[in-house]
Motif scaffolding. Structure first.
Motif, PDB file in Angstrom:
ATOM      1  N   ASP A   1       0.820  -1.211   0.000  1.00 16.39           N
ATOM      2  CA  ASP A   1       0.000   0.000   0.000  1.00 16.39           C
ATOM      3  C   ASP A   1       0.856   1.266   0.000  1.00 16.39           C
ATOM      4  O   ASP A   1       0.336   2.369  -0.094  1.00 16.39           O
ATOM      5  N   VAL A   2       2.173   1.100   0.141  1.00 18.62           N
ATOM      6  CA  VAL A   2       3.090   2.244   0.129  1.00 18.62           C
ATOM      7  C   VAL A   2       3.529   2.466  -1.313  1.00 18.62           C
ATOM      8  O   VAL A   2       4.234   1.648  -1.891  1.00 18.62           O
ATOM      9  N   ILE A   3       3.091   3.576  -1.863  1.00 24.24           N
ATOM     10  CA  ILE A   3       3.330   3.862  -3.278  1.00 24.24           C
ATOM     11  C   ILE A   3       4.460   4.872  -3.423  1.00 24.24           C
ATOM     12  O   ILE A   3       4.441   5.931  -2.788  1.00 24.24           O
ATOM     13  N   ASP A   4       5.432   4.531  -4.253  1.00 17.40           N
ATOM     14  CA  ASP A   4       6.496   5.479  -4.549  1.00 17.40           C
ATOM     15  C   ASP A   4       5.858   6.681  -5.230  1.00 17.40           C
ATOM     16  O   ASP A   4       5.211   6.533  -6.271  1.00 17.40           O
ATOM     17  N   PRO A   5       6.014   7.878  -4.627  1.00 18.57           N
ATOM     18  CA  PRO A   5       5.308   9.046  -5.158  1.00 18.57           C
ATOM     19  C   PRO A   5       5.755   9.477  -6.552  1.00 18.57           C
ATOM     20  O   PRO A   5       4.998  10.134  -7.263  1.00 18.57           O
ATOM     21  N   GLU A   6       6.934   9.106  -6.965  1.00 21.46           N
ATOM     22  CA  GLU A   6       7.411   9.512  -8.287  1.00 21.46           C
ATOM     23  C   GLU A   6       7.022   8.525  -9.381  1.00 21.46           C
ATOM     24  O   GLU A   6       6.725   8.918 -10.500  1.00 21.46           O
ATOM     25  N   LEU A   7       7.038   7.223  -9.044  1.00 19.02           N
ATOM     26  CA  LEU A   7       6.777   6.215 -10.073  1.00 19.02           C
ATOM     27  C   LEU A   7       5.366   5.649 -10.033  1.00 19.02           C
ATOM     28  O   LEU A   7       4.919   5.037 -11.003  1.00 19.02           O
ATOM     29  N   GLY A   8       4.661   5.799  -8.903  1.00 15.64           N
ATOM     30  CA  GLY A   8       3.289   5.323  -8.821  1.00 15.64           C
ATOM     31  C   GLY A   8       3.145   3.824  -8.659  1.00 15.64           C
ATOM     32  O   GLY A   8       2.092   3.267  -8.928  1.00 15.64           O
ATOM     33  N   VAL A   9       4.199   3.145  -8.219  1.00 19.23           N
ATOM     34  CA  VAL A   9       4.182   1.701  -7.996  1.00 19.23           C
ATOM     35  C   VAL A   9       4.605   1.456  -6.550  1.00 19.23           C
ATOM     36  O   VAL A   9       5.406   2.210  -5.990  1.00 19.23           O
TER      37      VAL A   9
END
Length: 134
Positions: free
Chosen positions: A46-54
């Motif tokens: 549920d933790v999404i990398d804010p730059e890549l969206g994954v």
């Protein structure tokens, strides 16, 4: 030379007995810990990398999980050491792991360096859906 066979002879039964004892005790503990680590890994999706969206798990940013009675320590890296969004990931991780009722600490590590080879197949599929060529 006579010391080597004498040492090896008695050591083998002792090691075998010790191995059986050592194997029995820790076997129960890692099974419980491994199940908990798997639950934590799943929650961290549920933790999404804010730059890549994954999510950070499928991006291969999660290097390790250590669980103590009061603390979950995550060994994580970033796609770039210059990433200005570490607090966003830290906040997301703490929120995602609230259900485990432990403090969450992130140990940011840089070795081994992250590379696209660490991305899971699911992560690659997600990146492709977002328009990345991986």
């Amino acid at each position: 030379m006579s010391d080597d066979p004498t040492t090896a002879g008695p050591a083998e039964p002792a090691e075998a007995a010790g191995a059986a004892t050592d194997t029995a005790a820790p076997a129960a503990e890692p099974a419980v810990d491994q199940a908990l680590v798997e639950e934590i890994n799943e929650a961290l999706k549920d933790v999404i990398d804010p730059e890549l969206g994954v999510n950070v798990v499928d991006l291969g940013l999660l290097y390790g999980v250590n669980v103590d009675a009061d603390i979950i320590t995550l060994d994580m890296t970033l796609t770039s050491a210059a990433c200005p969004l570490t607090d966003v990931i830290e906040d997301q991780a703490a929120s995602a792991l609230d259900e485990f009722e432990r403090e969450v600490k992130i140990n940011w590590v840089w070795m081994p360096p992250w590379g696209p080879d660490k991305i899971t197949d699911d992560g690659r599929d997600q990146l492709r859906m977002l328009g990345f060529n991986v």
